[in-house]
Design an enzyme around this catalytic site. Structure first.
Site, PDB file in Angstrom:
ATOM      1  CG  ASP A 211      11.578 -35.699   7.542  1.00 51.65           C
ATOM      2  OD1 ASP A 211      10.951 -35.098   6.959  1.00 51.65           O
ATOM      3  OD2 ASP A 211      12.600 -36.558   7.313  1.00 51.65           O
ATOM      4  CG  HIS A 212       8.900 -29.890   7.915  1.00 54.16           C
ATOM      5  ND1 HIS A 212      10.144 -29.844   7.547  1.00 54.16           N
ATOM      6  CD2 HIS A 212       8.469 -29.674   6.698  1.00 54.16           C
ATOM      7  CE1 HIS A 212      10.668 -29.532   6.778  1.00 54.16           C
ATOM      8  NE2 HIS A 212       8.956 -29.321   5.926  1.00 54.16           N
ATOM      9  CG  HIS A 274      12.900 -33.320   4.603  1.00 52.88           C
ATOM     10  ND1 HIS A 274      12.073 -33.542   5.660  1.00 52.88           N
ATOM     11  CD2 HIS A 274      13.270 -31.936   4.845  1.00 52.88           C
ATOM     12  CE1 HIS A 274      13.057 -32.369   6.578  1.00 52.88           C
ATOM     13  NE2 HIS A 274      13.085 -31.645   5.191  1.00 52.88           N
TER      14      HIS A 274
HETATM   15  C1  BG6 Z   1      14.285 -28.068   6.148  1.00 53.78           C
HETATM   16  C2  BG6 Z   1      15.216 -27.752   5.187  1.00 53.78           C
HETATM   17  O1  BG6 Z   1      14.284 -29.323   6.583  1.00 53.78           O
HETATM   18  O2  BG6 Z   1      12.670 -28.011   4.397  1.00 53.78           O
HETATM   19  C3  BG6 Z   1      15.125 -26.269   4.303  1.00 53.78           C
HETATM   20  O3  BG6 Z   1      15.958 -27.482   6.299  1.00 53.78           O
HETATM   21  C4  BG6 Z   1      13.985 -26.548   3.694  1.00 53.78           C
HETATM   22  O4  BG6 Z   1      16.209 -25.808   3.673  1.00 53.78           O
HETATM   23  C5  BG6 Z   1      12.510 -26.715   3.925  1.00 53.78           C
HETATM   24  O5  BG6 Z   1      13.895 -25.250   3.352  1.00 53.78           O
HETATM   25  C6  BG6 Z   1      11.851 -27.074   3.133  1.00 53.78           C
HETATM   26  O6  BG6 Z   1      10.533 -27.611   3.812  1.00 53.78           O
HETATM   27  P1  BG6 Z   1       9.382 -27.322   2.889  1.00 53.78           P
HETATM   28  O7  BG6 Z   1       8.314 -27.632   3.968  1.00 53.78           O
HETATM   29  O8  BG6 Z   1       9.171 -26.094   2.184  1.00 53.78           O
HETATM   30  O9  BG6 Z   1       9.218 -28.543   1.315  1.00 53.78           O
END
Ligand code: BG6
Length: 523
Positions: A211-212, A274
């Site tokens: 989960d980045h 997230h």
């Molecule tokens: C991803 C989603 O996991 O996270 C995307 O699938 C979203 O839809 C993205 O845009 C958002 O990541 P960050 O790091 O730009 O907030």
């Protein structure tokens, strides 16, 4: 080679003498290994994964002996793959273009297998390549698989790895781990099925569900703020906290991913993973140690204390929206239904908000408001903890508003913490006004945070699973959103699109808080 090649200054610029930076650099990963990217022709590999690998190398963090194998359907040679990856790094790496001599060394460690996920022979070919890397690159049998394909083939790939003797149980030497991209399932049942497939081959301790958000520095700082300080924890509970708002707002639309997104929507795409991870970190009990499982035990406990939402009250505790055309950052943009690969009558939500409660001693009856949406006014993610009002007012001239104190953990694009409290306005009268005290990680520590994927891939290579989601938490998070998904899929939508691109979101989301006598913080 390693010592002579250039290395990236992890501050993103000239070295500074800021003493707070001492001891902050990650050290080189000791274990040699191969990293195998499934879905190597995809966007994620080009935009994020390969630039992350390259920057890990540039930062001298990759082990001395490493190999990278790309696996994907499209036919191409090792050389074509290297050229493609160079272009990707040139375009997307935070350190700019790939340069020699580092690039030549990196490139010769890159190999490519063109194969179908249905064809076990391609996996035998992969095995041959990995064995060759072990011989020639000294990777010692260690393997980190990375599933960045469409989720529909995750199970198949794992089966084929086992069939080709590439599963951890067949290994003569070294370790195997597998990183699984999100989404982990599309609902509770499919997530359980996927889990069952993967766990036939890999043990839980070998599965790294990514989960980045957890790789973002300010997300990790939530724990530091709470558990490396004494002054927040005593008031971090129902006695002092009025409500918690967690926001993940984006300005982007579906960015060419309409096909995927139209089957997902904001609740599955952002909230279930997230945003719930943020909730778990902000609400969990202090873990007994920084050990991955001690932290993940606490996250699981808090997620399992989330009050189930009965389906018949879903409309009272949630709101959803879909953007129409509008102006984002001054530029006109199309509505969601006009995006490529999106159904022109789509009922998919691009905005979702939910009110949850956590039924435990610490949080009983404190609302946690979660929201996420695309094409909103500003890219902005934060967690705002608003405290209760003062019990008895003695200061302030009539008409002065004594605000509630708020602590905001800013996740992005600003990374920091701000505290809002009341102060006396200088002068003869006792006027009171809210003021803000701000801490910014960038200026405070003189660093630019590394992108989340760099941190996470490095951690998986080290075998540190702290920032990866354990199955029990994924399951709980699905359980929490299932009543909403069920109810939403049964209710016909008549008012989509219901918010303008570039706005604060739909009005029904405001109504949800107004009904509680509160309001959303401005995005
Ligand atoms: C991803 C989603 O996991 O996270 C995307 O699938 C979203 O839809 C993205 O845009 C958002 O990541 P960050 O790091 O730009 O907030």
């Amino acid at each position: 080679m390693a010592a002579e090649v250039e290395s990236l200054d992890r501050s993103g610029g000239a070295a500074t003498t800021n003493p707070l930076r001492a001891g902050m650099d990650s050290s080189r990963i000791a274990n040699p290994c191969n990293v195998i990217f499934f879905g190597a022709s995809g966007d994620l590999t080009k935009r994020m994964l390969m630039p992350a690998m390259y920057n890990l190398r540039l930062g001298d963090i990759l082990p001395t002996n490493f190999g990278i194998v790309g696996f994907s359907r499209s036919e191409k040679s090792h050389y074509d793959f290297r050229d493609e990856m160079k272009e990707a790094i040139d375009q997307f790496s935070r350190s700019g273009e790939a340069r020699d001599p580092l690039w030549s060394d990196f490139a010769q460690r890159l190999h490519y297998i063109a194969g179908s996920f249905d064809d076990v022979d391609s996996f035998h070919e992969l095995r041959r390549q990995l064995e060759e890397n072990d011989e020639k690159l000294g990777t010692e049998g260690n393997r980190l698989y990375y599933l960045s394909t469409p989720p529909s083939v995750f199970g198949k790939i794992v089966q084929q790895l086992a069939a080709a003797g590439l599963g951890p149980r067949d290994q003569q030497r070294g370790w195997s781990r597998i990183i699984v991209e999100k989404p982990f399932g599309t609902d509770l049942v499919s997530a359980r099925n996927l889990q069952a497939e993967i766990s036939k081959v890999f043990e839980e301790k070998q599965i790294y569900r990514i989960d980045h958000y957890l790789g973002k520095e300010p997300v990790q700082d939530i724990m530091a703020l709470r558990f490396a300080n004494v002054m927040f924890e005593p008031i971090w509970n129902r006695r002092y906290v009025d409500n918690v708002q967690i926001t993940a707002a984006e300005t982007v639309g579906v960015e060419g991913r309409g096909g995927y997104y139209d089957n997902a929507g904001a609740l599955k795409d952002m909230i279930q993973n997230h945003v719930m991870n943020l909730l778990a970190l902000v609400a969990m009990e202090p873990p007994i140690s920084p050990n991955a499982d001690h932290i993940r035990d606490e996250k699981f406990k808090v997620l399992s204390a989330m009050r189930p939402i009965p389906e018949d009250i879903v409309s009272k505790v949630t709101a959803r929206g879909q953007y129409g055309p509008g102006l984002v950052e001054g530029k006109p943009v199309a509505g969601y239904r006009e995006e490529p690969s999106v159904d022109p009558n789509s009922a998919t939500e691009t905005y979702a908000c939910v009110k949850f409660y956590i039924d435990n001693w610490r949080w009983a009856d404190v609302p946690f408001y979660l929201r996420s949406g695309k094409r909103l006014a500003r890219k902005h993610s934060e967690i705002a903890v608003t405290f209760r009002g003062i019990p008895h007012r003695i200061f302030g001239e009539t008409g002065d508003q004594i605000e509630s104190n708020t602590l905001v953990m800013k996740i992005q694009p600003e990374e920091g913490v701000s505290i809002r409290f009341n102060a006396k306005i200088p002068g003869p009268k006792m006027h009171i006004r809210g003021v803000t005290m701000d801490f910014n990680y960038g200026t405070g520590f003189g660093v630019v945070s590394a992108p989340a994927y760099e941190r996470l891939i490095g951690d998986a290579m080290r075998g540190d699973a702290t920032l990866f989601t354990r199955w029990d938490a994924v399951e709980q998070a699905w359980q929490a959103v299932m009543p909403i998904l069920n109810r939403w899929s049964e209710t016909r939508i008549v008012d989509f699109p219901n918010y303008l691109a570039g706005s604060q979101g739909p009005q029904n989301a405001d109504a949800l808080l107004v009904a509680d006598g509160r309001e959303w913080r401005r995005i």
